[in-house]
Design a protein around this motif. Sequence first.
Motif, PDB file in Angstrom:
ATOM      1  N   LYS A 128       0.815  -1.202   0.000  1.00 42.92           N
ATOM      2  CA  LYS A 128       0.000   0.000   0.000  1.00 42.92           C
ATOM      3  C   LYS A 128       0.856   1.261   0.000  1.00 42.92           C
ATOM      4  CE  LYS A 128      -3.753   1.137   2.725  1.00 42.92           C
ATOM      5  NZ  LYS A 128      -4.557   0.767   3.905  1.00 42.92           N
ATOM      6  N   ASN A 129       1.903   1.212   0.755  1.00 44.84           N
ATOM      7  CA  ASN A 129       2.738   2.378   0.935  1.00 44.84           C
ATOM      8  C   ASN A 129       4.140   2.031   0.448  1.00 44.84           C
ATOM      9  OD1 ASN A 129       3.105   4.979   1.938  1.00 44.84           O
ATOM     10  ND2 ASN A 129       1.828   4.477   3.724  1.00 44.84           N
ATOM     11  N   GLN A 130       4.620   2.785  -0.535  1.00 42.24           N
ATOM     12  CA  GLN A 130       5.932   2.424  -1.080  1.00 42.24           C
ATOM     13  C   GLN A 130       7.041   2.878  -0.139  1.00 42.24           C
ATOM     14  OE1 GLN A 130       6.503   0.481  -3.570  1.00 42.24           O
ATOM     15  NE2 GLN A 130       4.327   0.266  -4.013  1.00 42.24           N
ATOM     16  N   THR A 131       7.103   2.267   1.014  1.00 43.90           N
ATOM     17  CA  THR A 131       8.144   2.648   1.966  1.00 43.90           C
ATOM     18  C   THR A 131       9.204   1.577   2.006  1.00 43.90           C
ATOM     19  OG1 THR A 131       6.994   1.595   3.766  1.00 43.90           O
ATOM     20  CG2 THR A 131       6.558   3.932   3.423  1.00 43.90           C
ATOM     21  N   ALA A 167      15.934   1.417  12.146  1.00 48.65           N
ATOM     22  CA  ALA A 167      15.329   2.140  11.029  1.00 48.65           C
ATOM     23  C   ALA A 167      13.881   2.423  11.373  1.00 48.65           C
ATOM     24  CB  ALA A 167      15.398   1.295   9.757  1.00 48.65           C
ATOM     25  N   ASN A 168      13.279   3.351  10.648  1.00 48.23           N
ATOM     26  CA  ASN A 168      11.848   3.589  10.799  1.00 48.23           C
ATOM     27  C   ASN A 168      11.077   2.570   9.973  1.00 48.23           C
ATOM     28  OD1 ASN A 168      11.433   5.620  12.621  1.00 48.23           O
ATOM     29  ND2 ASN A 168      11.889   7.234  11.112  1.00 48.23           N
ATOM     30  N   ILE A 169      10.013   2.055  10.568  1.00 44.72           N
ATOM     31  CA  ILE A 169       9.109   1.226   9.769  1.00 44.72           C
ATOM     32  C   ILE A 169       7.801   1.997   9.644  1.00 44.72           C
ATOM     33  CG2 ILE A 169      10.173  -0.936  10.493  1.00 44.72           C
ATOM     34  CD1 ILE A 169       7.726  -1.327  12.369  1.00 44.72           C
ATOM     35  N   THR A 170       7.014   1.645   8.628  1.00 41.97           N
ATOM     36  CA  THR A 170       5.734   2.333   8.414  1.00 41.97           C
ATOM     37  C   THR A 170       4.612   1.314   8.573  1.00 41.97           C
ATOM     38  OG1 THR A 170       6.838   3.731   6.830  1.00 41.97           O
ATOM     39  CG2 THR A 170       4.411   3.767   6.820  1.00 41.97           C
ATOM     40  N   ILE A 171       3.639   1.651   9.421  1.00 40.41           N
ATOM     41  CA  ILE A 171       2.490   0.754   9.598  1.00 40.41           C
ATOM     42  C   ILE A 171       1.572   0.936   8.397  1.00 40.41           C
ATOM     43  CG2 ILE A 171       0.569   0.100  11.109  1.00 40.41           C
ATOM     44  CD1 ILE A 171       3.365  -0.171  12.402  1.00 40.41           C
ATOM     45  N   THR A 172       1.462  -0.101   7.566  1.00 38.63           N
ATOM     46  CA  THR A 172       0.614   0.022   6.381  1.00 38.63           C
ATOM     47  C   THR A 172      -0.771  -0.558   6.620  1.00 38.63           C
ATOM     48  OG1 THR A 172       1.486  -2.055   5.545  1.00 38.63           O
ATOM     49  CG2 THR A 172       2.549  -0.045   4.776  1.00 38.63           C
TER      50      THR A 172
END
Lengths: 384, 237
Positions: A128-131, A167-172
């Motif tokens: 969903k999120n191109q992180t 690192a930062n992770i992103t909750i998708t």
Amino acid sequence: MKLAFQMAYKNLIGAGLRTWLNVGVLAFAFWVILFYNGLLDGWNQQARRASIAWEYGAGQAWHKDYDPLDPFTIQDGHGIWKEAPSDAVPVLIRSAVLYPQGRMIPVSLAGIVQSQKILALPTATFLKNQTEIPAIIGRRMAENAKLRAGDQVLLRWRDQYGTFDAANITITGVFKTDVPTVDQGKIWIPIEQLWKMTGLKDHATYYVLQHAESPKTATEWKYMAQEKLLADLDEIIKSKKAGSAIMYLLLLAIALLALFDTQVLSVFRRQREIGTYIALGMTRWQVVGLFTVEGSMYSLFAMVVGGVLGFPIFVFLAKQGIAFPASSQDFGIAMADRVFPVFGPSLIAFTIALIVISATIVSFLPVRRIARMNPVDALKGKIT
Amino acid sequence: MAIEEIIRLSEVTKRYPMGETEFTALKNINLAFHKGEFAGLVGPSGSGKTTLLNIMGSLDVPTTGEAVVLGQHISKLSHKASAELRNRHLGFIFQVFNLLPVYTVYENVEFALLLQNMPAQERKKTVYEALDWVGLTALAHKKPDKLSGGEGQRVAIARAMVKRPAILLADEPTANLDAANAHLILQTMKRLNDELKTTFIFSTHDEKVMGYLGRIIHLRDGCIELDETIKNKPLQR
Ligand SMILES: Nc1ncnc2c1ncn2[C@@H]1O[C@H](COP(=O)(O)OP(=O)(O)OP(=O)(O)O)[C@@H](O)[C@H]1O
Ligand SMILES: [Mg+2]
């Protein structure tokens, strides 16, 4: 025997209030037993379904050193399985620490194949999120860490040499599941990502299997059949059943005590009647049989009355389910917020048999003495 | 006389334990009854009338001596055989009528026939016949607690007679009835005695009953004091 039933029926109907009192308590015991066991059976079935859907698949294959109950095995319990079935889904687990808003939460970092279809985990949301590092977490975890979809949070982990990295992770995505073990303290990220982060390319802690049959496991990997994985769950339900059994057996005992009392009183108060039966040509044992049937008929009435009155309630419960507050859901095993009790034929048959048989035995015990009664004394009403 | 002997008591003695000692209720009774008799055991309270009736009804057994009823040795019968004997061949009437309270009049009368597994149709016919003997057909579906004393005892007679027993044992059947009802009951029983040749044996101290009896056996302290046959007894009105 048929005569005994007809007579017993007449006597019970004739006895009025006392009959309905006995029938009432027995029917109540019937309901309670049915309700508790139905609830636990329903819970068990739901929990099994949920666990299969979210965690176990058709079975798993574990690295030989992995033991989910021992967190220290995560460190080394992983490896590469060259002959893994192509449709099996590898899962790699590492320990890590999450730092949401300055707090520190130790977590299990689980890598899973984004394209997997075996488990209900919404791994598609990784895209969903191109992180750099997309992650999905369960509702309980989200609540605990106060995270929402779209949030970024700092994660720290060790690579294969034990060196810390962060690192930062992103909750998708935040998913809702009844299975706490895939939720509490778990962060799901794409396995390729985890391989990169840790340098453990192609490693897995366990595989979730698509098919139930045991794959050709190498010595490094042990097959865990679905039933074996579910055994813990069954165990917990079983112990809950045993716990509730104490309660309803107590209730049943009270009902049986009332029945016992009725029978004792019956023999005492109906001596002349007993004498009359014998004078009319019944044997003493036939009279014992009559009184026993009479007693056990209370339980048959209770089943009929309980069944007729209880049926709509039980159907309603089975359809609507019973809501459980979130606070009661931390048993460590799957529990839905709404449990749908299941009143299966074997449960119903077991309950009926339990009540009817115990009522028959309890009815028989006090009336045995009729067999030793002197009919002359009985006719005079002189037996004390 | 070629009339069939149906009861024979030889040296019948009945003792009851009384603390350390024993109480002898019947002492060496020798007595026979024949088919069709209308006889009574008469005597003061405690003389042993009921005890004797119960032995003849195979509800009790003599301590010593022999009681033979319809060819069967009472002391030697199994529970089953003695139940069978009572069911088919002996009728009982009690001072308190001992009707089964939850059954209707009809069902009370029907009971013995049910035990005999008589087929339904025959049973119905037989029950109504018995109710007709005692004039209670109209009350067939009443419960015993709705009956007067006289009606209750008539139901008891129908219940005892419905199986056409060889012997009817009546323990003070009139003691709870007024004079008019007592006479009605006695006339009914005398009529059945004439028609069906049933042997009636009463226990009583009621003068009204004695007026109907063809034979009076006087008991005192467990012994037969006098056994008198009353000849050409006119039927009392
Ligand atoms: N089970 C028993 N135990 C001890 N004694 C008994 C028992 N049954 C009867 N007796 C005694 O035996 C004697 C005879 O009793 P039975 O009942 O036969 O008298 P009865 O002639 O029928 O008297 P009634 O006219 O009062 O009915 C009485 O003295 C009684 O107390
Ligand atoms: Mg008496």
